[in-house]
Design a protein around this motif. Structure first.
Motif, PDB file in Angstrom:
ATOM      1  N   TYR A 105      -4.532 -10.985  -5.834  1.00 20.04           N
ATOM      2  CA  TYR A 105      -4.367  -9.462  -6.267  1.00 20.04           C
ATOM      3  C   TYR A 105      -5.503  -8.802  -6.368  1.00 20.04           C
ATOM      4  N   ARG A 106      -6.625  -9.667  -6.885  1.00 12.10           N
ATOM      5  CA  ARG A 106      -8.015  -8.979  -6.964  1.00 12.10           C
ATOM      6  C   ARG A 106      -8.395  -8.587  -5.364  1.00 12.10           C
ATOM      7  N   ALA A 107      -8.196  -9.189  -4.296  1.00 14.84           N
ATOM      8  CA  ALA A 107      -8.341  -8.953  -3.199  1.00 14.84           C
ATOM      9  C   ALA A 107      -7.615  -7.524  -2.764  1.00 14.84           C
ATOM     10  N   SER A 108      -6.510  -7.492  -3.230  1.00 10.13           N
ATOM     11  CA  SER A 108      -5.858  -6.446  -2.636  1.00 10.13           C
ATOM     12  C   SER A 108      -6.337  -5.221  -3.568  1.00 10.13           C
ATOM     13  N   ARG A 109      -6.518  -5.258  -4.471  1.00  7.16           N
ATOM     14  CA  ARG A 109      -7.149  -4.085  -5.444  1.00  7.16           C
ATOM     15  C   ARG A 109      -8.527  -3.685  -4.890  1.00  7.16           C
ATOM     16  N   ALA A 110      -9.308  -4.573  -4.233  1.00  8.46           N
ATOM     17  CA  ALA A 110     -10.588  -4.279  -3.500  1.00  8.46           C
ATOM     18  C   ALA A 110     -10.243  -3.767  -1.956  1.00  8.46           C
ATOM     19  N   GLY A 111      -9.154  -3.698  -1.598  1.00  8.79           N
ATOM     20  CA  GLY A 111      -8.691  -3.223  -0.383  1.00  8.79           C
ATOM     21  C   GLY A 111      -8.733  -4.042   0.560  1.00  8.79           C
ATOM     22  N   VAL A 112      -8.789  -5.307   0.532  1.00  8.34           N
ATOM     23  CA  VAL A 112      -8.609  -6.437   1.533  1.00  8.34           C
ATOM     24  C   VAL A 112      -6.999  -6.738   1.742  1.00  8.34           C
ATOM     25  N   GLY A 127       5.569 -16.526  -5.965  1.00 13.57           N
ATOM     26  CA  GLY A 127       5.440 -15.976  -7.377  1.00 13.57           C
ATOM     27  C   GLY A 127       4.608 -14.683  -7.305  1.00 13.57           C
ATOM     28  N   ILE A 128       4.145 -14.371  -6.304  1.00 15.89           N
ATOM     29  CA  ILE A 128       3.458 -13.119  -5.982  1.00 15.89           C
ATOM     30  C   ILE A 128       4.455 -11.758  -6.028  1.00 15.89           C
ATOM     31  N   ARG A 129       3.824 -10.402  -6.437  1.00 18.67           N
ATOM     32  CA  ARG A 129       4.719  -9.558  -6.195  1.00 18.67           C
ATOM     33  C   ARG A 129       3.934  -8.315  -5.487  1.00 18.67           C
ATOM     34  N   PRO A 130       4.474  -8.293  -4.063  1.00 17.67           N
ATOM     35  CA  PRO A 130       3.663  -7.415  -3.180  1.00 17.67           C
ATOM     36  C   PRO A 130       4.097  -5.901  -3.182  1.00 17.67           C
ATOM     37  N   GLY A 131       3.363  -5.094  -2.788  1.00 15.78           N
ATOM     38  CA  GLY A 131       3.692  -3.501  -2.853  1.00 15.78           C
ATOM     39  C   GLY A 131       3.744  -2.934  -4.202  1.00 15.78           C
ATOM     40  N   VAL A 132       3.234  -3.363  -5.134  1.00 18.83           N
ATOM     41  CA  VAL A 132       3.162  -2.839  -6.530  1.00 18.83           C
ATOM     42  C   VAL A 132       2.061  -1.909  -6.581  1.00 18.83           C
ATOM     43  N   PRO A 133       2.376  -0.551  -6.780  1.00 21.99           N
ATOM     44  CA  PRO A 133       1.369   0.343  -6.968  1.00 21.99           C
ATOM     45  C   PRO A 133       0.211  -0.098  -8.070  1.00 21.99           C
ATOM     46  N   GLY A 134      -1.117   0.028  -7.531  1.00 15.37           N
ATOM     47  CA  GLY A 134      -2.295  -0.465  -8.500  1.00 15.37           C
ATOM     48  C   GLY A 134      -2.248  -1.976  -8.540  1.00 15.37           C
ATOM     49  N   ILE A 163      -0.785  -6.284  -0.039  1.00 13.53           N
ATOM     50  CA  ILE A 163      -0.364  -7.602   0.210  1.00 13.53           C
ATOM     51  C   ILE A 163       1.004  -7.226   0.882  1.00 13.53           C
ATOM     52  N   ARG A 164       1.180  -8.077   1.907  1.00  7.26           N
ATOM     53  CA  ARG A 164       2.663  -8.128   2.579  1.00  7.26           C
ATOM     54  C   ARG A 164       2.973  -9.793   2.428  1.00  7.26           C
ATOM     55  N   VAL A 165       4.261  -9.816   2.314  1.00  6.01           N
ATOM     56  CA  VAL A 165       4.759 -11.139   2.216  1.00  6.01           C
ATOM     57  C   VAL A 165       6.239 -11.420   3.095  1.00  6.01           C
ATOM     58  N   ILE A 166       5.963 -12.208   4.048  1.00  8.74           N
ATOM     59  CA  ILE A 166       7.035 -12.309   5.039  1.00  8.74           C
ATOM     60  C   ILE A 166       7.767 -13.764   4.641  1.00  8.74           C
ATOM     61  N   SER A 167       9.012 -14.065   5.270  1.00  9.30           N
ATOM     62  CA  SER A 167       9.424 -15.419   5.280  1.00  9.30           C
ATOM     63  C   SER A 167      10.191 -15.363   6.594  1.00  9.30           C
ATOM     64  N   VAL A 168      10.066 -16.637   7.239  1.00  7.51           N
ATOM     65  CA  VAL A 168      10.793 -17.053   8.469  1.00  7.51           C
ATOM     66  C   VAL A 168      11.560 -18.316   8.501  1.00  7.51           C
ATOM     67  N   LEU A 169      12.878 -18.192   8.639  1.00  7.51           N
ATOM     68  CA  LEU A 169      13.732 -18.925   8.537  1.00  7.51           C
ATOM     69  C   LEU A 169      14.518 -19.192  10.073  1.00  7.51           C
ATOM     70  N   GLU A 213       6.311  -6.163  13.948  1.00  4.83           N
ATOM     71  CA  GLU A 213       7.476  -5.186  13.186  1.00  4.83           C
ATOM     72  C   GLU A 213       8.528  -5.627  14.036  1.00  4.83           C
ATOM     73  N   ASP A 214       8.323  -6.210  15.186  1.00  7.89           N
ATOM     74  CA  ASP A 214       9.572  -6.467  16.175  1.00  7.89           C
ATOM     75  C   ASP A 214      10.031  -7.812  16.017  1.00  7.89           C
ATOM     76  N   SER A 215       9.290  -8.690  15.085  1.00  8.46           N
ATOM     77  CA  SER A 215       9.856 -10.120  14.872  1.00  8.46           C
ATOM     78  C   SER A 215      10.864 -10.129  13.833  1.00  8.46           C
ATOM     79  N   VAL A 216      11.532 -11.071  13.936  1.00  7.44           N
ATOM     80  CA  VAL A 216      12.718 -11.343  12.829  1.00  7.44           C
ATOM     81  C   VAL A 216      11.820 -11.941  11.656  1.00  7.44           C
ATOM     82  N   SER A 217      12.139 -11.560  10.313  1.00  7.07           N
ATOM     83  CA  SER A 217      11.571 -11.949   8.984  1.00  7.07           C
ATOM     84  C   SER A 217      12.230 -11.595   8.253  1.00  7.07           C
ATOM     85  N   TRP A 218      12.022 -12.044   6.944  1.00  8.22           N
ATOM     86  CA  TRP A 218      12.615 -11.452   5.711  1.00  8.22           C
ATOM     87  C   TRP A 218      11.288 -11.093   5.001  1.00  8.22           C
ATOM     88  N   ARG A 219      11.509  -9.754   4.430  1.00  6.32           N
ATOM     89  CA  ARG A 219      10.181  -9.267   4.016  1.00  6.32           C
ATOM     90  C   ARG A 219      10.478  -8.774   2.424  1.00  6.32           C
TER      91      ARG A 219
END
Length: 727
Positions: free
Chosen positions: A570-577, A588-595, A600-606, A667-673
């Protein structure tokens, strides 16, 4: 990241802790609910008629059920135990045990209802349309019924044991996950009612094959012959039921010698004394019979699941034997890694020569396990120049060639050490048996460290060569199991780099000799170094970002729930990484939350293979620090297990791993986001066509790569910045 703490690191840590106070309190997702979301993604595969072959959809339905069985046996049982003990400590999300328990059961009821509807309304009709029939008794032909009558008399009746309940016969113990038939009997002489239970024999096929593609459940045949089991009585009602019990093992560890016997005693108690946590019954069950079962099992209404027949859809694994290749994934045969391919004058490669040329990065199941890791152990066992072999064994198969090779090596007079983790959940009995077999053949067996599970995947071979002793090592992300190596996606490094092999050697000495070793040069080792090493690497990316240098974090794990690691991200995301997380299971992480986590992007591949490798990539201003290993970002891995992550320094291997991340996040690969706490399948393009399946793409690319012969090249052991810098 080398295990020492200088002034700047201490200041950075203090600053990080201060910034943690600024993060919102609701920044985590609940672990158990996140796992249920993962199992729903498995069910998504069973739902996907457009991409997934029909028999594979049936298999994913079985996997969903198998996953849920373990969830109840361990996670639900553990939570229920805490509630019964009066432990009311809230989780990191603030949910109290009772609140979480209710939320879990509510979600499970929704999921199993969805699974039942999917199977009954879509998969069964689709199977029927393809000529594959799972039949009820009433759907059998007269000839088939006659054959089943004969089969019952000759093969089924002799192995059944009806157990009646009366004043002299108490309610029988119902073993966990066994399939049972409950029967209410009526005595015609006095109208008295009596309960009886029949256990459906696990030694017989669950689905009886009437024809190559026609099946009837075994319990159907038994139910239609109940009158033969209870002659002189009338069957008032009957139903199939199944009980799930707490199956987690808890032992008090005093020392390794006592641990073996304590664990065996606990495994016996698992069979006879664990409380039930779930009751599955056919939806046609009578109120009287259900009330009797619930009362005797002391189980609540919320823990009862009424489902259409057949119960226990793990039986659908049997359909894998149906000879319909057109309804399955195309056959795939792993290929020998080109760096390990035999030369033209030999039928087998000399792996030691290949590894001396340069490190070999393996990617299973695309790269053959049999001709790489398994061959590495087998060659070491038969090579007269090899003096010693050391290996960790967390899970392996019952007929493992690796076990045979270790025995062969010991009988040939080599020093062989096997560190067998007998506390590996649900493999405890198997591992005890193999540990004792190894001991009988002269292998030195160590049972792990007190209070810790040994989960790292390591092999060390010591070989006497003309220029002196040389050590070879394998550090992997997956178990040394030839069977699962064809089903699990994993990575491994074969190397004779003296820095790495020295680290591995010292780690083995730590595991077998109980040394106080905590400092390594190319390894991160838990429980003392993985969390701190990963967080230090994250903080380094934050510094690069703030200084205007290239910064990025890419991590692939099975699960991520450790709060300290999540807060660092989260600190890395806030710093712009930019943070890219590839998570198969719990997140347990919540991606895309303002501020908080916009970066942070999270995907799952099954898919057809279970994604199992753990990979860590830090941009490091254009000099990537990359590592692979056994550790997930979970408390148990970071605090209660011995884990190892090795840094990757060969630029070709770094590029290969980078391309894998690029492919997964394309973006053209199958995943769960993951969007905040909601997972969404991303399987179709804008025109409704299927996106690129990563695993199928890698299968095809691997096959193409094998068509050309690569001339092995010698790579110098140049130490590039890795997960751990060299000291």
């Amino acid at each position: 990241m080398n295990g020492t703490t200088d002034r700047s690191t201490a200041e950075r840590t203090t600053s990080s802790e201060d910034r943690t106070d600024e993060l919102p309190k609701d920044r985590y997702s609940e672990r158990e609910l996140s796992w249920l979301a993962f199992n729903n993604r498995v069910l998504d595969l069973a739902r996907d008629a457009g991409r997934i072959p029909l028999l594979e959809r049936a298999k994913f339905t079985a996997i969903f059920s198998s996953n849920l069985d373990e969830f109840f046996m361990v996670r639900v049982a553990g939570l229920k135990r805490r509630i019964d003990a009066g432990v009311a400590v809230p989780s990191v999300t603030g949910m109290r045990p009772r609140e979480l328990y209710d939320a879990m059961l509510t979600r499970v009821h929704e999921l199993v209802a969805s699974q039942a509807a999917l199977f009954q309304d879509e998969i069964l009709p689709a199977l029927r349309a393809e000529g594959i029939d799972l039949l009820r008794w009433g759907q059998l032909t007269a000839d088939e019924r006659a054959r089943m009558d004969e089969l019952f008399t000759e093969r089924i009746y002799p192995v059944l044991t009806p157990l009646a309940v009366d004043p002299s016969h108490p309610f029988p113990y119902i073993s966990g996950l066994s399939l049972n038939i409950g029967v209410l009997l009526r005595n015609p002489a006095n109208e008295a009612r009596q309960f009886a239970r029949i256990k459906v024999p696990g030694i017989l096929d669950r689905f009886i094959r009437l024809a190559p593609t026609r099946f009837v459940p075994l319990e159907e045949v038994i139910i239609k012959h109940l009158s033969e089991l209870f002659s002189g009585m009338q069957v008032a009602s009957s139903c199939v039921f199944r009980v799930t019990r707490n199956e987690d093992v808890e032992v008090e560890e005093d020392d390794a010698e006592n641990l073996l016997f304590a664990l065996e005693k606990e495994l016996l108690r698992r069979k006879v004394g664990r409380p039930p946590v779930r009751l599955e019954v056919e939806e046609t069950v009578s109120d009287e019979l259900l009330e009797l079962l619930a009362g005797e099992l002391d189980i609540s209404e919320r823990e009862i699941f009424r489902l259409p027949a057949p119960l226990d859809l793990t039986g659908l694994f049997d359909l894998a034997d149906v000879d319909r290749e057109d309804l399955k994934y195309p056959n795939f045969l792993p290929k020998t890694h080109p760096d390990l391919a035999p030369v033209e004058t030999s039928s087998e490669a000399d792996l030691f020569k290949a590894i001396k040329r340069h490190d070999v990065l393996l990617h299973h199941p695309y790269d053959s396990f049999a001709t790489s890791v398994q061959r590495f152990v087998e060659q070491a066992a038969s090579d007269p120049h090899v003096l010693a072999i050391k290996q960790t064994l967390y899970r392996t198969s019952g007929d493992s060639p690796i076990i045979d090779a270790l025995i062969e090596a010991a009988e040939a007079g080599k020093q062989v050490l096997a560190l067998v983790e007998i506390k590996a959940r649900f493999d405890e009995q198997n591992n005890i048996a193999w540990a004792r077999k190894l001991e009988r053949h002269g292998v030195h067996v160590v049972y792990g460290m007190i209070g810790l599970k040994t989960h790292c995947k390591l092999i060390l071979v010591v070989r006497d060569e003309p220029d002196g002793l040389r050590r070879y090592a394998h550090i992997g992300t997956g178990n040394y199991n030839p069977k699962t190596a064809r089903q699990y996606e994993d990575m491994g490094l074969l190397t004779c780099n003296p820095i790495v092999t020295d680290d591995v050697s010292r780690l083995f000495n730590h595991l077998s000799g109980m040394t106080a070793e905590t400092s390594y040069r190319r390894l991160l080792v838990a429980p003392n170094g993985v969390r701190s090493g990963i967080i230090e690497a994250i903080d380094r990316e934050i510094e690069h970002e703030r200084a205007g240098r290239r910064a990025r974090i890419r991590i692939k794990v099975n699960s991520i729930i450790d709060e300290q690691v999540i807060d660092a991200l989260y600190r890395a995301s806030r710093a712009g990484v930019q943070v890219d997380l590839w998570v198969r299971g719990i997140c347990g992480i919540r991606p895309g939350v303002p501020g908080l986590s916009e970066n942070i992007r999270v995907i799952s591949v099954l898919g057809r293979f279970l994604e199992h490798s753990r990979i860590f990539w830090f941009e490091n201003d254009g000099h990537p620090a990359v590592g692979i290993g056994s550790a997930d970002m979970m408390h148990r891995n970071l605090d209660r297990r011995v884990e190892a992550i090795v840094s990757i320094t060969n630029q070709r291997h770094i590029d290969e791993i980078g391309e894998l991340f690029d492919l997964a996040f394309d973006e053209d690969s199958v995943s769960w986001r993951l969007h905040d706490r909601l997972w969404r399948p991303d399987t179709r393009d804008a025109d409704g066509g299927p996106k690129l399946d990563i695993q199928e793409h890698l299968i095809a690319r691997t096959a193409e790569r094998r068509q050309t012969t690569r001339t092995p090249r010698r790579t110098l052991f140049i130490q590039r910045p890795g997960v751990l810098p060299d000291r």
